[in-house]
Design an enzyme around this catalytic site. Sequence first.
Site, PDB file in Angstrom:
ATOM      1  N   ALA A 107      32.760  16.411  21.794  1.00 23.58           N
ATOM      2  CA  ALA A 107      32.815  15.043  21.268  1.00 23.58           C
ATOM      3  C   ALA A 107      32.964  14.126  22.412  1.00 23.58           C
ATOM      4  O   ALA A 107      32.595  12.901  22.012  1.00 23.58           O
ATOM      5  CB  ALA A 107      34.179  15.069  20.617  1.00 23.58           C
ATOM      6  N   ALA A 108      33.451  14.302  23.496  1.00 23.55           N
ATOM      7  CA  ALA A 108      33.212  13.185  24.726  1.00 23.55           C
ATOM      8  C   ALA A 108      31.968  12.721  25.133  1.00 23.55           C
ATOM      9  O   ALA A 108      31.030  13.561  25.002  1.00 23.55           O
ATOM     10  CB  ALA A 108      34.078  13.823  26.008  1.00 23.55           C
ATOM     11  N   PRO A 109      31.816  11.511  25.265  1.00 22.23           N
ATOM     12  CA  PRO A 109      33.087  10.379  25.263  1.00 22.23           C
ATOM     13  C   PRO A 109      33.401   9.858  23.901  1.00 22.23           C
ATOM     14  O   PRO A 109      34.192   9.052  23.711  1.00 22.23           O
ATOM     15  CB  PRO A 109      32.592   9.342  26.066  1.00 22.23           C
ATOM     16  CG  PRO A 109      30.828   9.208  25.954  1.00 22.23           C
ATOM     17  CD  PRO A 109      30.563  10.705  25.546  1.00 22.23           C
ATOM     18  N   GLY A 110      32.788   9.960  22.777  1.00 18.33           N
ATOM     19  CA  GLY A 110      33.368   9.988  21.530  1.00 18.33           C
ATOM     20  C   GLY A 110      32.216   8.802  20.824  1.00 18.33           C
ATOM     21  O   GLY A 110      32.669   8.447  19.438  1.00 18.33           O
ATOM     22  N   GLY A 111      30.965   8.694  20.943  1.00 14.44           N
ATOM     23  CA  GLY A 111      30.212   7.979  20.165  1.00 14.44           C
ATOM     24  C   GLY A 111      29.980   8.546  18.782  1.00 14.44           C
ATOM     25  O   GLY A 111      30.061   7.732  17.900  1.00 14.44           O
ATOM     26  N   GLU A 130      36.953  18.330  23.077  1.00 14.80           N
ATOM     27  CA  GLU A 130      36.346  18.274  24.350  1.00 14.80           C
ATOM     28  C   GLU A 130      36.896  19.138  25.541  1.00 14.80           C
ATOM     29  O   GLU A 130      37.939  19.130  25.720  1.00 14.80           O
ATOM     30  CB  GLU A 130      36.236  16.827  24.904  1.00 14.80           C
ATOM     31  CG  GLU A 130      35.787  16.591  26.176  1.00 14.80           C
ATOM     32  CD  GLU A 130      34.352  17.141  26.660  1.00 14.80           C
ATOM     33  OE1 GLU A 130      33.416  16.777  25.739  1.00 14.80           O
ATOM     34  OE2 GLU A 130      34.095  17.887  27.659  1.00 14.80           O
ATOM     35  N   ARG A 135      37.137  14.303  30.576  1.00 10.42           N
ATOM     36  CA  ARG A 135      36.279  13.698  29.405  1.00 10.42           C
ATOM     37  C   ARG A 135      37.259  13.598  28.121  1.00 10.42           C
ATOM     38  O   ARG A 135      36.913  12.859  27.561  1.00 10.42           O
ATOM     39  CB  ARG A 135      35.274  14.640  29.315  1.00 10.42           C
ATOM     40  CG  ARG A 135      34.199  14.324  30.408  1.00 10.42           C
ATOM     41  CD  ARG A 135      32.975  15.351  30.496  1.00 10.42           C
ATOM     42  NE  ARG A 135      32.251  15.092  29.202  1.00 10.42           N
ATOM     43  CZ  ARG A 135      31.131  13.935  29.056  1.00 10.42           C
ATOM     44  NH1 ARG A 135      30.949  12.983  30.127  1.00 10.42           N
ATOM     45  NH2 ARG A 135      30.498  13.556  28.140  1.00 10.42           N
ATOM     46  N   ASP A 175      27.345  18.632  19.078  1.00  8.25           N
ATOM     47  CA  ASP A 175      26.242  17.804  19.981  1.00  8.25           C
ATOM     48  C   ASP A 175      26.432  18.381  21.286  1.00  8.25           C
ATOM     49  O   ASP A 175      27.191  18.044  22.000  1.00  8.25           O
ATOM     50  CB  ASP A 175      26.799  16.338  19.970  1.00  8.25           C
ATOM     51  CG  ASP A 175      25.737  15.417  20.606  1.00  8.25           C
ATOM     52  OD1 ASP A 175      24.906  15.519  20.377  1.00  8.25           O
ATOM     53  OD2 ASP A 175      26.184  14.369  21.321  1.00  8.25           O
ATOM     54  N   CYS A 228      20.429  16.026  23.144  1.00 14.14           N
ATOM     55  CA  CYS A 228      19.645  14.526  23.561  1.00 14.14           C
ATOM     56  C   CYS A 228      18.628  15.235  24.407  1.00 14.14           C
ATOM     57  O   CYS A 228      18.110  14.564  25.490  1.00 14.14           O
ATOM     58  CB  CYS A 228      20.625  13.775  24.466  1.00 14.14           C
ATOM     59  SG  CYS A 228      21.210  14.107  25.743  1.00 14.14           S
TER      60      CYS A 228
HETATM   61  N1  SAM Z   1      29.081  13.914  21.289  1.00 16.29           N
HETATM   62  C1  SAM Z   1      29.433  13.104  22.393  1.00 16.29           C
HETATM   63  C2  SAM Z   1      29.196  11.600  22.223  1.00 16.29           C
HETATM   64  O1  SAM Z   1      28.167  11.438  21.228  1.00 16.29           O
HETATM   65  O2  SAM Z   1      29.715  10.970  22.764  1.00 16.29           O
HETATM   66  C3  SAM Z   1      28.360  13.655  23.410  1.00 16.29           C
HETATM   67  C4  SAM Z   1      28.507  15.156  23.766  1.00 16.29           C
HETATM   68  S1  SAM Z   1      27.782  15.681  25.374  1.00 16.29           S
HETATM   69  C5  SAM Z   1      26.272  15.575  24.762  1.00 16.29           C
HETATM   70  C6  SAM Z   1      28.247  17.111  25.371  1.00 16.29           C
HETATM   71  C7  SAM Z   1      29.563  17.627  25.782  1.00 16.29           C
HETATM   72  O3  SAM Z   1      29.889  19.019  25.524  1.00 16.29           O
HETATM   73  C8  SAM Z   1      30.358  17.073  27.091  1.00 16.29           C
HETATM   74  O4  SAM Z   1      31.239  16.188  27.043  1.00 16.29           O
HETATM   75  C9  SAM Z   1      30.547  18.351  27.770  1.00 16.29           C
HETATM   76  O5  SAM Z   1      31.607  18.311  28.612  1.00 16.29           O
HETATM   77  C10 SAM Z   1      30.745  19.303  26.727  1.00 16.29           C
HETATM   78  N2  SAM Z   1      30.802  20.809  27.125  1.00 16.29           N
HETATM   79  C11 SAM Z   1      30.279  21.124  28.153  1.00 16.29           C
HETATM   80  N3  SAM Z   1      30.218  22.581  28.283  1.00 16.29           N
HETATM   81  C12 SAM Z   1      30.817  22.890  27.059  1.00 16.29           C
HETATM   82  C13 SAM Z   1      31.305  24.278  26.546  1.00 16.29           C
HETATM   83  N4  SAM Z   1      31.009  25.327  27.206  1.00 16.29           N
HETATM   84  N5  SAM Z   1      31.681  24.138  25.232  1.00 16.29           N
HETATM   85  C14 SAM Z   1      31.964  22.930  24.627  1.00 16.29           C
HETATM   86  N6  SAM Z   1      31.549  21.916  25.286  1.00 16.29           N
HETATM   87  C15 SAM Z   1      31.259  21.893  26.236  1.00 16.29           C
END
Ligand code: SAM
Length: 438
Positions: A107-111, A130, A135, A175, A228
């Site tokens: 979920a981070a950063p939370g958009g 997260e 984060r 995501d 993305c």
């Molecule tokens: N959904 C967020 C938003 O809209 O603000 C963006 C999410 S970003 C694309 C993916 C996130 O997955 C990152 O914050 C990252 O730290 C986290 N992540 C990394 N490795 C992961 C894992 N093994 N399991 C779950 N989350 C993970």
Amino acid sequence: MSIPLPEAFCRVMREQLGSEAEALFEALEGVHIRALRFGDKKADTEVPGLLSPVPYALNAYELEKDSPAGRSWLHDGGLYYLQEPAAMVPASVLNPAPGESVLDLCAAPGGKSTQLSSLMRSRGLLVCNEVVPRRAQVLSGNLERMGVGHALVTQERPEKLAQRFPGFFDAVLVDAPCSGEGMFRRQAESRLEWSWDGVRGCQSRQREILSCAVKMVRLGGRLVYSTCTLNHLENEDNVLWLEENFPDFHRESFRLAGEEYPGILTCYPHRFRGEGQFAALLRRGGETEARVPAPLPPPVSREQKQALFSFSPFEGEVMTFGQILVSLPECPPLQGLRVLRCGLHLGQVRNHGFEPDHAWAMSLTPPCLPCVDMCEEEAAAYLRGDVLRERPERGWVLARWKGLPLGLGKCSSGVMKNHYPKGLRRTSGQMDETGLLS
Ligand code: SAM
């Protein structure tokens, strides 16, 4: 000199798009598209630089290229969230209803979490997870800023959550971390970090995360998988893999801005106004399971309740989270989980009475307190953490600017003690009448 697109990326795009790939490459050398999405707070002022609405997202607008919206206090005050338009697609596809139980697993950063909360009209349970500690804190801060009061913020590995919440959620958003080809236009340096090995590594990590996510979707519930990035290994191939390995999940068509999509959508920047995004909607077959009954929340003592109500009336269930009085619509078992935020943090009972939490002041239902409507100069001083003098009020007050709550203060003997959280204070800068900090 501009940074060229990675060769292997171009090769895969030519395989995917044929001669249309050239239009994509050209689009990736152009100007990136910016947008913002309003949350549920109101302010008595306009936001300059808004362009056309984003057709598939609630209260979202494209922004002028040089818009300073990210530097305005209206941003810090939680009036809106900056997010490029295509990044709003996954939450719109999941389209959670008020009252549902929803998990945002990465979920981070939370958009997307803040967008899901708006779609849920702040009703129902939203679990925002997260795995990376720093984060997760940013996520928690962004939910507070946007006034989200019905979310749990956890900092856990997906495996751990899957053990705790089998078949629990009506809707789950994954995501996933990805190779980020959707950053190629906005941040050209990201082209240097991309590699074919990276894509393969992302694919296997995404499959691990998805294997956990599917366990948490209730029978008949839905899952949105999004990235993305644009390559099929992390997108379509993962959806095929999921359907093969979890045969009770099937892609389901969805509508977005009047268009019908067959369960998956790749937002290529030359076709779609945005930076690049993939989203797939899958439904788990079967009938709705009976929900695991929520255990009784830790009780609030009579003294705690009295202290809260003599401070401000509050509608809704009140529970305790450690020493903090919180409000959360429905509370799954939390023991043993790392929880950073548990619904709306109202405050704590101290020796000298009830001490409200900044999150309550920032929420959509702030405490009933006398309001101090500040001019730009006073608001800037407040955000710096200054003590304000010559105030006629007594006791706790809600500091506001243009009708938008900034935070709390406590007045006595003509002085307003500043309760704006130390970690958020602006150490320099002046605010003009549009809330722009210089
Ligand atoms: N959904 C967020 C938003 O809209 O603000 C963006 C999410 S970003 C694309 C993916 C996130 O997955 C990152 O914050 C990252 O730290 C986290 N992540 C990394 N490795 C992961 C894992 N093994 N399991 C779950 N989350 C993970």
